[in-house]
Design an enzyme around this catalytic site. Structure first.
Site, PDB file in Angstrom:
ATOM      1  N   GLU A  37       0.838  -1.198   0.000  1.00 23.73           N
ATOM      2  CA  GLU A  37       0.000   0.000   0.000  1.00 23.73           C
ATOM      3  C   GLU A  37       0.878   1.255   0.000  1.00 23.73           C
ATOM      4  O   GLU A  37       1.883   1.311   0.718  1.00 23.73           O
ATOM      5  CB  GLU A  37      -0.843  -0.017   1.283  1.00 23.73           C
ATOM      6  CG  GLU A  37      -1.771   1.160   1.472  1.00 23.73           C
ATOM      7  CD  GLU A  37      -2.376   1.176   2.882  1.00 23.73           C
ATOM      8  OE1 GLU A  37      -1.658   0.844   3.848  1.00 23.73           O
ATOM      9  OE2 GLU A  37      -3.555   1.530   3.003  1.00 23.73           O
ATOM     10  N   HIS A  39       2.657   4.472   0.895  1.00 25.39           N
ATOM     11  CA  HIS A  39       2.981   5.084   2.191  1.00 25.39           C
ATOM     12  C   HIS A  39       3.721   6.400   1.962  1.00 25.39           C
ATOM     13  O   HIS A  39       4.790   6.635   2.533  1.00 25.39           O
ATOM     14  CB  HIS A  39       3.812   4.124   3.041  1.00 25.39           C
ATOM     15  CG  HIS A  39       2.971   3.220   3.908  1.00 25.39           C
ATOM     16  ND1 HIS A  39       2.219   2.203   3.389  1.00 25.39           N
ATOM     17  CD2 HIS A  39       2.725   3.216   5.242  1.00 25.39           C
ATOM     18  CE1 HIS A  39       1.562   1.589   4.374  1.00 25.39           C
ATOM     19  NE2 HIS A  39       1.846   2.190   5.507  1.00 25.39           N
ATOM     20  N   ASP A  48       3.754  -1.664   6.127  1.00 29.38           N
ATOM     21  CA  ASP A  48       2.968  -2.361   7.162  1.00 29.38           C
ATOM     22  C   ASP A  48       3.448  -3.801   7.369  1.00 29.38           C
ATOM     23  O   ASP A  48       3.445  -4.310   8.500  1.00 29.38           O
ATOM     24  CB  ASP A  48       1.476  -2.379   6.796  1.00 29.38           C
ATOM     25  CG  ASP A  48       0.860  -0.989   6.823  1.00 29.38           C
ATOM     26  OD1 ASP A  48       1.539  -0.036   7.257  1.00 29.38           O
ATOM     27  OD2 ASP A  48      -0.305  -0.858   6.392  1.00 29.38           O
ATOM     28  N   HIS A 123      -1.885  -3.375   9.571  1.00 29.16           N
ATOM     29  CA  HIS A 123      -2.639  -2.634   8.537  1.00 29.16           C
ATOM     30  C   HIS A 123      -4.082  -2.502   9.027  1.00 29.16           C
ATOM     31  O   HIS A 123      -4.788  -3.516   9.170  1.00 29.16           O
ATOM     32  CB  HIS A 123      -2.556  -3.435   7.231  1.00 29.16           C
ATOM     33  CG  HIS A 123      -3.318  -2.878   6.071  1.00 29.16           C
ATOM     34  ND1 HIS A 123      -3.065  -1.635   5.536  1.00 29.16           N
ATOM     35  CD2 HIS A 123      -4.326  -3.420   5.329  1.00 29.16           C
ATOM     36  CE1 HIS A 123      -3.890  -1.433   4.509  1.00 29.16           C
ATOM     37  NE2 HIS A 123      -4.665  -2.491   4.372  1.00 29.16           N
ATOM     38  N   GLU A 125      -6.936  -1.795   7.904  1.00 24.01           N
ATOM     39  CA  GLU A 125      -8.068  -2.349   7.149  1.00 24.01           C
ATOM     40  C   GLU A 125      -8.186  -3.869   7.252  1.00 24.01           C
ATOM     41  O   GLU A 125      -9.198  -4.451   6.865  1.00 24.01           O
ATOM     42  CB  GLU A 125      -7.952  -1.926   5.674  1.00 24.01           C
ATOM     43  CG  GLU A 125      -8.190  -0.446   5.421  1.00 24.01           C
ATOM     44  CD  GLU A 125      -6.928   0.412   5.599  1.00 24.01           C
ATOM     45  OE1 GLU A 125      -5.975  -0.023   6.295  1.00 24.01           O
ATOM     46  OE2 GLU A 125      -6.899   1.519   5.038  1.00 24.01           O
ATOM     47  N   HIS A 179      -1.148   7.383   9.114  1.00 27.90           N
ATOM     48  CA  HIS A 179      -0.677   6.631   7.951  1.00 27.90           C
ATOM     49  C   HIS A 179       0.527   7.313   7.288  1.00 27.90           C
ATOM     50  O   HIS A 179       0.422   8.448   6.828  1.00 27.90           O
ATOM     51  CB  HIS A 179      -1.811   6.483   6.928  1.00 27.90           C
ATOM     52  CG  HIS A 179      -1.410   5.708   5.725  1.00 27.90           C
ATOM     53  ND1 HIS A 179      -1.298   4.342   5.730  1.00 27.90           N
ATOM     54  CD2 HIS A 179      -1.046   6.105   4.489  1.00 27.90           C
ATOM     55  CE1 HIS A 179      -0.897   3.945   4.538  1.00 27.90           C
ATOM     56  NE2 HIS A 179      -0.734   4.988   3.765  1.00 27.90           N
ATOM     57  N   GLU A 184       5.073   5.704  11.733  1.00 26.29           N
ATOM     58  CA  GLU A 184       5.611   4.731  10.776  1.00 26.29           C
ATOM     59  C   GLU A 184       6.948   5.209  10.192  1.00 26.29           C
ATOM     60  O   GLU A 184       7.861   4.409   9.995  1.00 26.29           O
ATOM     61  CB  GLU A 184       4.603   4.472   9.650  1.00 26.29           C
ATOM     62  CG  GLU A 184       3.399   3.677  10.140  1.00 26.29           C
ATOM     63  CD  GLU A 184       2.431   3.298   9.031  1.00 26.29           C
ATOM     64  OE1 GLU A 184       1.945   2.158   9.059  1.00 26.29           O
ATOM     65  OE2 GLU A 184       2.150   4.136   8.155  1.00 26.29           O
TER      66      GLU A 184
HETATM   67 ZN   LIG Z   1       1.093   1.736   7.369  1.00 27.30          ZN
END
Ligand SMILES: [Zn+2]
Length: 260
Positions: A37, A39, A48, A123, A125, A179, A184
């Site tokens: 995904e 980032h 992630d 993650h 989701e 995010h 992160e």
């Molecule tokens: Zn992430």
């Protein structure tokens, strides 16, 4: 590289005979779950997966456990927690696929005699599809009267509040908006600095969303960088503090959970 970190605990890097012998001690088996995904322009898309694997590896080390190869794809990115599906590279699974993968893995582990599993999710989701995979696997196992105890955790829930407050000076935007942001980015700087491009770090911005989601996704409210909250205060030192304090809490919580 993360791939061989704590290699002596990695099930995919050991022989079947070693695995068979290690299972006799009823180890806790850790399965990291991540995503592919976007980032932001400064972090790799496997962020992630890398972070959940790092947490799982350290917790396995602390609890004398074993670690499975992680799930490196995840459920579809949502605008308010990952920027959504409109970014090139965000490569996601249908919920049923993710659920089925976890269900299959848990059934296989049970067949080998594993009885204690921790799914370390990185993650947002993924949460309910992992839960569904666990639930369906346990339903399968109950029919054959096999026992398994599974913990699903989001690693960030173990980060001590005091650590967050010290880093955000009271203005923590929440996990969803974090995010590709300060947390992160800091942890990636601590773990894999060569994968972080600080020159590409975007100007600080924050996602602005209504209290609902819209489909088809429009990308409205998502900063064009894909980073949902300010990241420029990130540092490797913060990352080390985050990782150490999070793993310590995770290990303590799992010791209580499994009475070890
Ligand atoms: Zn992430």
């Amino acid at each position: 590289m993360i791939e061989t970190e704590y290699a002596h605990r990695r099930i995919d890097l050991m022989s079947w005979t070693t695995y068979r012998d290690r299972l006799k001690d009823d180890p806790i088996i850790f399965l990291p779950a991540g995503a592919l995904e976007q980032h932001g322009p400064h972090l790799p898309m496997g962020c992630d997966a890398i972070l959940s694997a790092a947490m799982a590896a350290r917790a396995a080390e602390a609890l004398d456990g074993l670690q499975l190869p992680g799930l490196r794809y995840g459920y579809k990115s949502q605008s308010r927690s990952g920027g959504g599906q409109l970014f090139p590279g965000t490569t996601s699974l249908d919920g049923a696929t993710l659920t089925a993968m976890l269900r299959d893995i848990l059934r296989e582990l049970a067949r080998h005699g594993a009885r204690r599993v921790v799914v370390v999710n990185g993650h947002v989701e993924n949460q309910w599809f992992l839960t569904e995979g666990i639930d369906l696997a346990l339903r399968d196992l109950a029919r054959s009267q096999e026992e398994m105890r599974v913990v699903r955790c989001e690693y960030w829930n173990y980060t001590p509040q005091a650590v967050l407050e010290s880093m955000f000076e009271g203005a923590f935007p929440g996990v969803d908006l974090e995010h590709a942001a300060l947390l992160e980015t800091s942890m990636m700087l601590a773990l894999q600095p060569h994968l972080v491009d600080l020159d590409a770090l975007p100007e600080d911005a924050t996602g602005a969303f209504p209290g609902h989601d819209v489909y088809p996704q429009t990308g409205e409210g998502v900063p064009s960088s894909g980073v949902l909250a300010p990241a420029r205060a990130a540092s490797a030192e913060k990352g080390r503090t985050l990782i150490e304090s999070t793993v310590a809490e995770m290990a303590a919580a799992l010791r209580r959970e499994f009475a070890i």
